[in-house]
Design an enzyme around this catalytic site. Sequence first.
Site, PDB file in Angstrom:
ATOM      1  N   HIS A 182      50.858 135.910  27.476  1.00  0.00           N
ATOM      2  CA  HIS A 182      51.510 135.454  28.749  1.00  0.00           C
ATOM      3  C   HIS A 182      50.487 135.885  29.944  1.00  0.00           C
ATOM      4  O   HIS A 182      50.986 135.662  31.157  1.00  0.00           O
ATOM      5  CB  HIS A 182      52.770 135.851  28.926  1.00  0.00           C
ATOM      6  CG  HIS A 182      53.574 135.193  27.989  1.00  0.00           C
ATOM      7  ND1 HIS A 182      54.078 135.551  26.923  1.00  0.00           N
ATOM      8  CD2 HIS A 182      54.510 134.112  28.171  1.00  0.00           C
ATOM      9  CE1 HIS A 182      55.143 134.818  26.393  1.00  0.00           C
ATOM     10  NE2 HIS A 182      55.285 133.830  27.178  1.00  0.00           N
ATOM     11  N   ASP A 232      45.886 129.951  27.206  1.00  0.00           N
ATOM     12  CA  ASP A 232      47.156 130.955  27.013  1.00  0.00           C
ATOM     13  C   ASP A 232      48.024 130.309  26.073  1.00  0.00           C
ATOM     14  O   ASP A 232      48.377 129.019  26.229  1.00  0.00           O
ATOM     15  CB  ASP A 232      47.584 131.066  28.396  1.00  0.00           C
ATOM     16  CG  ASP A 232      48.596 132.149  28.527  1.00  0.00           C
ATOM     17  OD1 ASP A 232      49.837 132.087  27.965  1.00  0.00           O
ATOM     18  OD2 ASP A 232      48.510 133.083  29.079  1.00  0.00           O
ATOM     19  N   GLY A 233      48.775 130.943  25.268  1.00  0.00           N
ATOM     20  CA  GLY A 233      49.855 130.323  24.622  1.00  0.00           C
ATOM     21  C   GLY A 233      51.009 129.724  25.224  1.00  0.00           C
ATOM     22  O   GLY A 233      51.633 128.863  24.919  1.00  0.00           O
ATOM     23  N   HIS A 234      51.235 129.941  26.511  1.00  0.00           N
ATOM     24  CA  HIS A 234      52.174 129.596  27.306  1.00  0.00           C
ATOM     25  C   HIS A 234      51.317 128.884  28.598  1.00  0.00           C
ATOM     26  O   HIS A 234      50.961 129.477  29.626  1.00  0.00           O
ATOM     27  CB  HIS A 234      53.084 130.660  27.883  1.00  0.00           C
ATOM     28  CG  HIS A 234      54.313 129.893  28.455  1.00  0.00           C
ATOM     29  ND1 HIS A 234      54.539 128.665  29.266  1.00  0.00           N
ATOM     30  CD2 HIS A 234      55.515 130.313  28.049  1.00  0.00           C
ATOM     31  CE1 HIS A 234      55.792 128.773  29.469  1.00  0.00           C
ATOM     32  NE2 HIS A 234      56.488 129.451  28.851  1.00  0.00           N
ATOM     33  N   GLU A 360      62.927 127.480  20.911  1.00  0.00           N
ATOM     34  CA  GLU A 360      63.594 126.889  22.180  1.00  0.00           C
ATOM     35  C   GLU A 360      62.751 125.356  22.329  1.00  0.00           C
ATOM     36  O   GLU A 360      62.040 125.323  23.286  1.00  0.00           O
ATOM     37  CB  GLU A 360      62.950 127.717  23.305  1.00  0.00           C
ATOM     38  CG  GLU A 360      63.593 129.321  23.026  1.00  0.00           C
ATOM     39  CD  GLU A 360      63.106 130.311  24.052  1.00  0.00           C
ATOM     40  OE1 GLU A 360      64.011 130.802  24.728  1.00  0.00           O
ATOM     41  OE2 GLU A 360      61.959 130.466  24.598  1.00  0.00           O
ATOM     42  N   GLU A 376      67.225 124.719  27.998  1.00  0.00           N
ATOM     43  CA  GLU A 376      66.961 125.815  28.708  1.00  0.00           C
ATOM     44  C   GLU A 376      66.726 125.442  30.341  1.00  0.00           C
ATOM     45  O   GLU A 376      65.857 124.314  30.593  1.00  0.00           O
ATOM     46  CB  GLU A 376      65.444 126.490  28.294  1.00  0.00           C
ATOM     47  CG  GLU A 376      65.187 127.702  29.242  1.00  0.00           C
ATOM     48  CD  GLU A 376      64.048 128.253  28.794  1.00  0.00           C
ATOM     49  OE1 GLU A 376      63.541 128.260  27.648  1.00  0.00           O
ATOM     50  OE2 GLU A 376      63.397 129.191  29.696  1.00  0.00           O
ATOM     51  N   CYS A 378      64.785 126.426  32.405  1.00  0.00           N
ATOM     52  CA  CYS A 378      63.383 126.354  32.972  1.00  0.00           C
ATOM     53  C   CYS A 378      62.891 125.141  32.446  1.00  0.00           C
ATOM     54  O   CYS A 378      61.843 124.640  33.076  1.00  0.00           O
ATOM     55  CB  CYS A 378      62.697 127.431  32.221  1.00  0.00           C
ATOM     56  SG  CYS A 378      62.673 129.109  33.091  1.00  0.00           S
ATOM     57  N   CYS A 456      63.750 134.392  32.702  1.00  0.00           N
ATOM     58  CA  CYS A 456      62.941 133.226  33.461  1.00  0.00           C
ATOM     59  C   CYS A 456      63.681 132.222  34.308  1.00  0.00           C
ATOM     60  O   CYS A 456      63.123 131.689  35.096  1.00  0.00           O
ATOM     61  CB  CYS A 456      61.903 132.770  32.455  1.00  0.00           C
ATOM     62  SG  CYS A 456      63.056 132.083  30.800  1.00  0.00           S
ATOM     63  N   CYS A 457      64.759 131.992  33.811  1.00  0.00           N
ATOM     64  CA  CYS A 457      65.300 130.974  34.389  1.00  0.00           C
ATOM     65  C   CYS A 457      66.042 131.326  35.741  1.00  0.00           C
ATOM     66  O   CYS A 457      66.061 130.168  36.684  1.00  0.00           O
ATOM     67  CB  CYS A 457      66.602 130.380  33.598  1.00  0.00           C
ATOM     68  SG  CYS A 457      66.093 130.026  31.884  1.00  0.00           S
TER      69      CYS A 457
HETATM   70  O1  FUB Z   1      57.892 132.795  27.604  1.00  0.00           O
HETATM   71  C1  FUB Z   1      58.031 132.738  28.895  1.00  0.00           C
HETATM   72  C2  FUB Z   1      59.374 132.123  29.070  1.00  0.00           C
HETATM   73  O2  FUB Z   1      60.491 132.952  28.584  1.00  0.00           O
HETATM   74  C3  FUB Z   1      59.610 130.970  28.562  1.00  0.00           C
HETATM   75  O3  FUB Z   1      59.089 129.587  29.117  1.00  0.00           O
HETATM   76  C4  FUB Z   1      61.013 130.736  28.234  1.00  0.00           C
HETATM   77  O4  FUB Z   1      61.455 129.732  27.353  1.00  0.00           O
HETATM   78  C5  FUB Z   1      61.335 131.977  27.778  1.00  0.00           C
HETATM   79  O5  FUB Z   1      60.957 132.182  26.419  1.00  0.00           O
HETATM   80 ZN    ZN Z   2      63.941 130.220  31.447  1.00  0.00          ZN
END
Ligand code: FUB
Ligand code: ZN
Length: 696
Positions: A182, A232-234, A360, A376, A378, A456-457
């Site tokens: 991340h 990046d994985g995300h 998720e 979620e 987010c 995160c949310c």
């Molecule tokens: O991985 C970062 C954040 O944390 C993701 O976007 C959410 O789903 C939670 O897993």
């Molecule tokens: Zn979130």
Amino acid sequence: MTDIASSDHTRQSTSSTPDRRAAPAMHPAQPRSTVAFNDGGTLPQSSTITSPFWKKYRTLIHDEVLPYQWAVMNDDMDPDMPDDPAGNQQDTHNSHAIRNLRIAAGEQTGHHAGFPFQDTDAYKWLEAAAYTLEYRHDPDLKTIADNLVDLIATAQEPDGYLDTLFQIEMPGHRLKRLQQSHELYSMGHYIEAAVAYHHATGNATALRVATDMADYIDSHFGEAPNKIHGADGHPEIEFALTRLYETTGERRYLDLAHYLLNVRGVDPLFYQRQNEEDGIASDPMQSLPLTYCQAAEPIADQATADGHAVRVVYLCAGMARVAALTGDSTLLDACHRFWNDIVNRRMFITGGIGSTQKGESFTYDYDLPNDTMYGETCAAVGMAFFARAMLSIDLDGSYGDVLEKELFNGALAGMSLDGKHFFYVNPLEADPEASRGNPGRAHVLTRRAEWFGCACCPSNIARLIASVNRYLYTVTSRHGRDVIAAHQFISNDTRFPNGVGIAMTSELPWGGHVRFAIDNPEHASFLFAVRIPGWSARRYSLSVDGRRFDGRPERGFVYVPIEGGNATISLDLDMRVSMMRASSRVRADIGKLAVQRGPIVFCAEQCDNDAPLWLYSIGSESETHYEFRPDLLIGLGTVTVSARKRVLDHDSSPLYRMAEPEDGQTPVDAKLVMVPYFAWANRDEGRMQVWQESRS
Ligand code: FUB
Ligand code: ZN
């Protein structure tokens, strides 16, 4: 009201909605910036929200949400945290987000705590604070935020790198385990915050830290043989870099975003090789398929929106902006493909996305289980980003419809009305007993939590609400003419760079009257595009300067020519209660109806209805009664539906018996009281249901 192919059979009575106010004169905003926005294609404009509904929420962000989240991130309180919905339990009940930054800055000693992306809680908070400072003059908040920027600047490495986990615990492993690290995700969130904070306050340090970060990333990723050829994985950094590009004009940042999109999935062994080289023998992330992070194949080859829902929509928001800014048609095609897949086959009626807790993630088309879903917060927020970005490419009302759906339903439900409780998972059906007793539903909370280990949310919904003024208009062109498109009906005063001012007064979400007072001192000539929401397409009326305007919608927008003078445009939308049915491909909703009025999806809660909610059934022609109840929570519209209610068997009745006609269970007449979905779980804990049994 023009009845365009009206076929609504719902009989209903309607009590009066809140005041239908005359449009206020354009007035100077609160401390408002005059600098162009340039984020996500909303294009230069400066809007002040005047909507009573949204002003309440934005006041809440300032008065409650930001102070509360700041206290949590500083470990000044011990919030109650539920088990992590994704199953990644932490051994601490504190955030440590600020503490991690202090350790990295050398102001404190200790170990990093929390998730690898814990820094992003502070960054998203900073971003929300930036937007808030644009509508609320608050020197104390600005001092706190300035100090946070200074702390971040101190924590940043001289080469621009910043990620407290790697700095504190594993400095030798930077950028070596991108599948799970991340690092770019975290820096992307900082860049977004910095762009917003610089815009709001002019803080130069904030922007300098961001450009140093982007330069660091640019020096490590790219085509050159000595650089990293993976992403990046995300996803997140891609969208952030487009914002940085739009703010600084530095083309390298756009090219870098473009590169990171194009390299994704090209080498499916990239993560495995990195992990092996870095000595990661086993990590839970490795057991997830590469589709989880959209890296199994190049984006151009990905047919469907698969994997982790937040990652998908963050990726899409980045792709849409890069496509808009570069004209890359391959990326644009992918945006359309993913949009259609999500919106037509994988999205809940509230705008929630992510059908399973496992990863998720999205699952398969039409798999939309109401009680085990993820949805979620987010992901709903990310979907709003994606929709706004698509509007900047292509003026199509369906993007506005989805954006509105998220703003009033899917995303908004993520925060309680006191601003101090949050949902991570947003179900369409909930039952406290099931969440407690069935492990398959344990991720579905029936009470919003004070915080999460993976938080995160909360700050994500805060930044969306605080910036809602940036989601109202799109400025574009059509057949060589300038277009100002109004796609969200949230009362506001907006001044555009061509000198045009628009005072929009809208009764939404409770009433359907919208009025635009267009002030055109420089006699600009342009097209004013008004979105006709999908939910009102059958019936609406539009008038210009008191005369009915008959222009037909083109892809969801009616285009009104403004030829150099002031104008007043009135729009009346269809606020009758609608019974909604899902496609019969959706197994979970077969034989069910949902209730919607305007943009608001309603739900039934146990505290308003005496029997288990599954005993009620409603019909497509059931009588409905809408009432605005000023006394209910923040003042809410409610819908009461004439229903039938089955008799609840005595608990000594046999579990199974021979079915007989009527079965001794003849339903009785009843009323089903419903409240807006976004407002559920703000009173007594209990069952909740969006989709109701339909009687044939
Ligand atoms: O991985 C970062 C954040 O944390 C993701 O976007 C959410 O789903 C939670 O897993
Ligand atoms: Zn979130």
